[in-house]
Design a protein around this motif. Structure first.
Motif, PDB file in Angstrom:
ATOM      1  N   THR A 166       0.860  -1.190   0.000  1.00  0.00           N
ATOM      2  CA  THR A 166       0.000   0.000   0.000  1.00  0.00           C
ATOM      3  C   THR A 166       0.890   1.231   0.000  1.00  0.00           C
ATOM      4  N   GLY A 167       0.342   2.311  -0.511  1.00  0.00           N
ATOM      5  CA  GLY A 167       1.020   3.606  -0.487  1.00  0.00           C
ATOM      6  C   GLY A 167       0.079   4.651   0.080  1.00  0.00           C
ATOM      7  N   SER A 168       0.469   5.275   1.188  1.00  0.00           N
ATOM      8  CA  SER A 168      -0.369   6.284   1.842  1.00  0.00           C
ATOM      9  C   SER A 168       0.414   7.588   1.902  1.00  0.00           C
ATOM     10  N   ASP A 169      -0.176   8.649   1.352  1.00  0.00           N
ATOM     11  CA  ASP A 169       0.515   9.927   1.230  1.00  0.00           C
ATOM     12  C   ASP A 169       0.399  10.714   2.536  1.00  0.00           C
ATOM     13  N   LEU A 170       1.454  10.672   3.333  1.00  0.00           N
ATOM     14  CA  LEU A 170       1.430  11.343   4.643  1.00  0.00           C
ATOM     15  C   LEU A 170       1.580  12.858   4.514  1.00  0.00           C
ATOM     16  N   ASP A 171       1.944  13.338   3.340  1.00  0.00           N
ATOM     17  CA  ASP A 171       1.997  14.778   3.116  1.00  0.00           C
ATOM     18  C   ASP A 171       0.573  15.324   2.991  1.00  0.00           C
ATOM     19  N   ARG A 172      -0.294  14.582   2.260  1.00  0.00           N
ATOM     20  CA  ARG A 172      -1.689  15.008   2.061  1.00  0.00           C
ATOM     21  C   ARG A 172      -2.620  14.513   3.163  1.00  0.00           C
ATOM     22  N   HIS A 173      -2.364  13.311   3.658  1.00  0.00           N
ATOM     23  CA  HIS A 173      -3.295  12.685   4.610  1.00  0.00           C
ATOM     24  C   HIS A 173      -2.597  12.385   5.940  1.00  0.00           C
ATOM     25  N   GLY A 174      -1.735  13.286   6.381  1.00  0.00           N
ATOM     26  CA  GLY A 174      -0.920  12.985   7.554  1.00  0.00           C
ATOM     27  C   GLY A 174      -1.450  13.490   8.879  1.00  0.00           C
ATOM     28  N   GLN A 175      -2.732  13.915   8.895  1.00  0.00           N
ATOM     29  CA  GLN A 175      -3.280  14.426  10.158  1.00  0.00           C
ATOM     30  C   GLN A 175      -3.480  13.259  11.128  1.00  0.00           C
ATOM     31  N   GLU A 176      -3.157  13.509  12.399  1.00  0.00           N
ATOM     32  CA  GLU A 176      -3.355  12.467  13.410  1.00  0.00           C
ATOM     33  C   GLU A 176      -4.824  12.032  13.431  1.00  0.00           C
ATOM     34  N   GLY A 177      -5.039  10.719  13.456  1.00  0.00           N
ATOM     35  CA  GLY A 177      -6.403  10.192  13.451  1.00  0.00           C
ATOM     36  C   GLY A 177      -6.898   9.770  12.079  1.00  0.00           C
ATOM     37  N   THR A 178      -6.149  10.107  11.015  1.00  0.00           N
ATOM     38  CA  THR A 178      -6.532   9.643   9.671  1.00  0.00           C
ATOM     39  C   THR A 178      -6.459   8.120   9.617  1.00  0.00           C
ATOM     40  N   VAL A 179      -7.489   7.505   9.049  1.00  0.00           N
ATOM     41  CA  VAL A 179      -7.537   6.047   8.931  1.00  0.00           C
ATOM     42  C   VAL A 179      -7.134   5.662   7.503  1.00  0.00           C
ATOM     43  N   PHE A 180      -5.983   5.018   7.355  1.00  0.00           N
ATOM     44  CA  PHE A 180      -5.538   4.586   6.028  1.00  0.00           C
ATOM     45  C   PHE A 180      -6.154   3.242   5.639  1.00  0.00           C
ATOM     46  N   ALA A 181      -6.268   2.361   6.599  1.00  0.00           N
ATOM     47  CA  ALA A 181      -6.900   1.061   6.353  1.00  0.00           C
ATOM     48  C   ALA A 181      -7.835   0.804   7.525  1.00  0.00           C
ATOM     49  N   GLY A 182      -9.135   0.914   7.262  1.00  0.00           N
ATOM     50  CA  GLY A 182     -10.122   0.753   8.321  1.00  0.00           C
ATOM     51  C   GLY A 182     -10.126  -0.656   8.890  1.00  0.00           C
ATOM     52  N   TYR A 183     -10.580  -0.774  10.117  1.00  0.00           N
ATOM     53  CA  TYR A 183     -10.660  -2.031  10.885  1.00  0.00           C
ATOM     54  C   TYR A 183     -11.201  -3.160  10.001  1.00  0.00           C
TER      55      TYR A 183
END
Length: 363
Positions: A208-225
């Motif tokens: 997986t690739g998750s863009d922490l520059d765009r979606h790096g706010q604390e609490g962001t869910v990259f892969a839900g439960y």
């Protein structure tokens, strides 16, 4: 709680001296180690292993290449998508995969019943992560599940792509096979009880690739439960923390993978084969304070801010039958796990999480 680290070296040495069908005559120490593997998988749903064939350098080489790919423009990445093949090869763009916890009423009820400190963060929509699916290993020439066994997609401008993906994928499957044999022995099954069903399975190297520059706010869910629908999942170490797993007792634990180690998690197919003696492990990937600290450090060092997971999904072969094996067939829970082709099970699950598409697309 720290997961135990199982060094596979002694098992690999002993098993290399045995023919596939030969009787097991391991030392008491090795047999005991196999029992630790099966017990840990049963109790925690996860395991850390050290495999001398899989080095930290191998993992780094793979992550370096995937960071370069995920940093490419969105239009370029979308060219590698194959929605008509259920996204089972090529790229799955962000905003496509729907976490099961968003659409499964029973799962949502279970979450509400958890103690507050163990509850997952509930996603608000589809996962904001990209994923690349790369089939590893030989595929069957005859199968009822062609779209689950499709040809790979190679992006332009990456001449090393196939070699890098295949080399890392094959090594991680080898580690899974060793763990699957050890687990089978620990469970009192024939050594090849699981691995014989994995032959020509639709194994997927699926970073997986998750863009922490765009979606790096604390609490962001990259892969839900969610749980994984495959047999066993294996991960190399990511450069950014954020993976949480739930133990069998319901406790939520942040996973820290030591350098040079691999994390193995239980998927739904092994739950089927053991009649629920092993339960598919729940997990999520979220941005935490520790993730933010790692982002700050990476920024200072001018490194990529894409969180790449080095993930491989090992599967039971699509045309093999999923059913409780050996003594597990006598379990009082066996009737919850009726005989079913593995490919049929996978297709049912993909439909729920929005990856299968409409019937007209896949016919």
């Amino acid at each position: 709680m720290d997961l135990p680290v199982i060094d596979l070296a002694s098992y690999l040495t002993a098993s290399s001296e045995l023919a596939a069908g030969s009787p097991i005559d391991f030392s008491p120490q090795l047999t005991s180690l196999c029992e630790v593997v099966s017990r840990t998988l049963k109790e925690t749903g996860a395991l850390l292993v050290k495999d001398p064939r899989c080095s930290a350098e191998d993992n780094d080489r793979f992550i370096d290449m995937m960071e370069r790919f995920f940093e490419k423009p969105t239009e370029f990445k979308r060219l590698q998508a194959r929605p008509h093949l259920h996204y089972q090869v090529g790229v799955t763009p962000e905003g496509v995969e729907i976490p099961k916890s968003l659409v499964d009423d029973e799962m949502q009820e279970n979450i509400r019943a958890m103690p507050k400190e163990f509850q997952p963060l509930l996603p608000k929509g589809p996962d904001p992560k990209w994923r690349y699916m790369w089939r590893v290993g030989p595929r069957p020439s005859n199968t009822r599940f062609k779209e689950l066994n499709a040809e790979p997609v190679i992006p332009e401008g990456f001449p090393e792509w196939k070699d890098t993906m295949d080399a890392w994928g094959v090594k991680m499957i080898s580690a899974i096979e060793a763990v699957a044999e050890m687990a089978a022995i620990g469970f009192g099954l024939p050594r090849d009880a699981f691995t014989s069903l994995m032959k020509q399975g639709p194994h997927l190297l699926a970073p997986t690739g998750s863009d922490l520059d765009r979606h790096g706010q604390e609490g962001t869910v990259f892969a839900g439960y969610h749980y994984d629908l495959n047999f066993l999942t294996i991960h190399g170490r990511s450069r950014f923390p954020g993976l949480y797993i739930w133990l069998r007792n319901g406790q939520k634990v942040e996973v820290k993978v030591p350098i040079g180690c691999l994390l193995i998690q239980i998927g739904k197919q092994i739950e089927w084969l053991t009649a629920g003696d092993c339960i598919a492990g729940m997990h999520e990937v979220v941005v935490t304070k520790r993730t933010r600290d790692a982002v700050k450090l990476a920024s200072e060092q001018n490194r990529s801010l894409w969180r790449v997971s080095s993930t491989l999904f090992a599967h039971i072969a699509s045309d093999a039958v999923l059913k409780p094996l050996g003594h597990f067939a006598e379990s009082p829970h066996a009737n919850k796990y009726p005989s079913m082709l593995a490919g049929e099970y996978v297709e049912k699950e993909l439909a729920v999480i929005n990856l299968k598409g409409q019937k007209s697309e896949s016919s």
